[in-house]
Write an enzyme that holds these catalytic residues in place. Sequence first.
Site, short mmCIF file in Angstrom:
data_model
loop_
_atom_site.label_atom_id
_atom_site.label_comp_id
_atom_site.label_asym_id
_atom_site.label_seq_id
_atom_site.Cartn_x
_atom_site.Cartn_y
_atom_site.Cartn_z
N LYS B 68 0.75 -1.10 -0.36
CA LYS B 68 0.02 0.30 0.11
C LYS B 68 0.80 0.48 0.24
CE LYS B 68 -3.84 1.41 2.54
NZ LYS B 68 -4.97 1.12 4.04
N SER B 143 -9.89 1.23 3.28
CA SER B 143 -8.59 2.28 2.62
C SER B 143 -7.90 1.27 1.50
CB SER B 143 -8.35 3.85 3.27
OG SER B 143 -7.99 2.78 3.93
N SER B 167 -9.51 -0.96 7.36
CA SER B 167 -8.83 -1.10 6.33
C SER B 167 -8.49 -2.33 5.22
CB SER B 167 -8.38 0.20 6.28
OG SER B 167 -9.03 1.49 5.93
#
Lengths: 108, 469
Positions: B68, B143, B167
């Site tokens: 990420k 997210s 997330s």
Amino acid sequence: MLTDTEIEHIAKLARIELSDEMRSRMKHDLSEVLDYIALLEKADTAGVEPLYQVTGLQNQTRADERRGDLPVGRQVLVPDEKLTEYLVGQAPHSQGRLIKVKSVKSKA
Amino acid sequence: MENTGYTIVSAREAFASGNLTPERLFEHYQRRIGERNEELNAFRVTDFVYVQRELDSSVLTGIPYALKDNMLVAGTVATGGSRILEHYISAYDSTVYAKLNAGGAQLLGKTNMDEFAMGSSGENSAYGIVRNPCDITRVPGGSSAGSAAAVAGDLCIFALGSDTGGSIRQPAALCGVVGLKPTYGRVSRHGLMAMASSLDQIGPFTKTVRDSALVLGAIAGHDPFDSTTVPRDVPDYTETIEHDITGLRIGVLAEHFGEGLAPEVKERVEEAIAILKKRGAIITPISLPHSAYALAVYYIVQPCEVSANLSRYDGIRYGYHAHSAENLLEVYTKSRAKGFGAEPVRRIMLGTYALSAGYFDAYYLKAQKVRALIRQDFDRAFEKVDVIAGPTTPTVAFKIGQKSDDPLAMYLSDIYTVPANLAGVPAISVPCGVGSQSGLPVGLQLIGDMFREETILRAAWHVEQGLQP
């Protein structure tokens, strides 16, 4: 509902300039979330200690001695030119090893 | 959705048989990204080079993975999905990257994400929306949107995400992959952009439960660079994964089967729990009486911590800088106005308000007290059961744009995932089939007691096995 004055005050504290569109959007959104959050008033918290962290770890100190072994695979940071470039060179305004900032007062 | 492509286990088998080399596998995934990323927008950066390594006993050697974009790799760009960090170059490595790299894993790229990990849909990135590989008209969740989409779309073998309120687990559920949020303090956050420091935790997205156990084993452990990591041995998480679950006590959470849960999600989750029962687990109803307050607590604690953590983005040392500013204050206010998207602004302002003079007791202190009650609920529950089971999300993946104008509706998509973050306990989302109406993936959430990742991985493995045709 938050007032315009309150929104302006929060934006000032948060150091964010709001456009007219963002101001009315934030006024609406924040008020809606605050209305939802108000449900916490119903929770009985008399005599309850707040929980700020979950591990219970406190004062994680290390022995006061030179650290020999760094964790596996870790790059050792040496204050060389490259590091200075990453740390100072990314500033929008810099001079040598120093970061330049605007004056606190506006130019006359 | 059927998971396709390589897993860690199958890639290792292919290496061992001589049918595949790490280099060819890397090229294979670069091709996959080339074919599908334009549509999915899962990856933001993919210009990492292949590193030749000896095939050794290390389980991740030559396994291509994604990070990420809020995790740092020295000398490369890390944006956190924000315009304010568009050209920001990391000065050091995150511990998770250092560990995976030392373990031989091969980085493919950095994945797109909701700005500074705030969002539940992958629509809040400054670099465009991420699409769900199961249905590109729908969101992948957030997210860690890109990480979930990259694994589900078979653009990599595994990916790391971060989970502050769901997330990892929520996008894993919506994309049909396995997503694990470890115990707070299990995995180092050194080199992870701080969002809400008392909640953030890094964990893996994988195609199978066994792969999840393998990646967790590689990234877990105490780190002198993160004083919130707990000095505790890291077990071999795969060792007990296949153990019998006869007598394992599973609590079914009454509060997570009520109003708001889509019938097609409920149906699949109940079936998954029935699988556990069939395999010998003891199912008992259980209650977390304060869970109704969890989301409200979260939307005080999280924005408060966000408002403090994001104060570092001020246009002075790095990142977006408003050149039109006339003085120092304007540098801050104009850089932040232009650099942040609407969601960070919303949360920074909410946190600033809750922490401002006169409101601290009513909001932050009150929330932390209710948080203590939520933790007590979990402590009591884990005296009676080993695992708490329920749905990961109230619905399957929703349409792009459906909730983007309604922040509160968006926040409610995390209603089942936030309690684990507030309490610090580990939780996993494991795919349990597709909804009968939508045909889209449904996730079962299994929550364990502090540092009991083995237990939830074992239960998840049995669900996965029980669902095999």
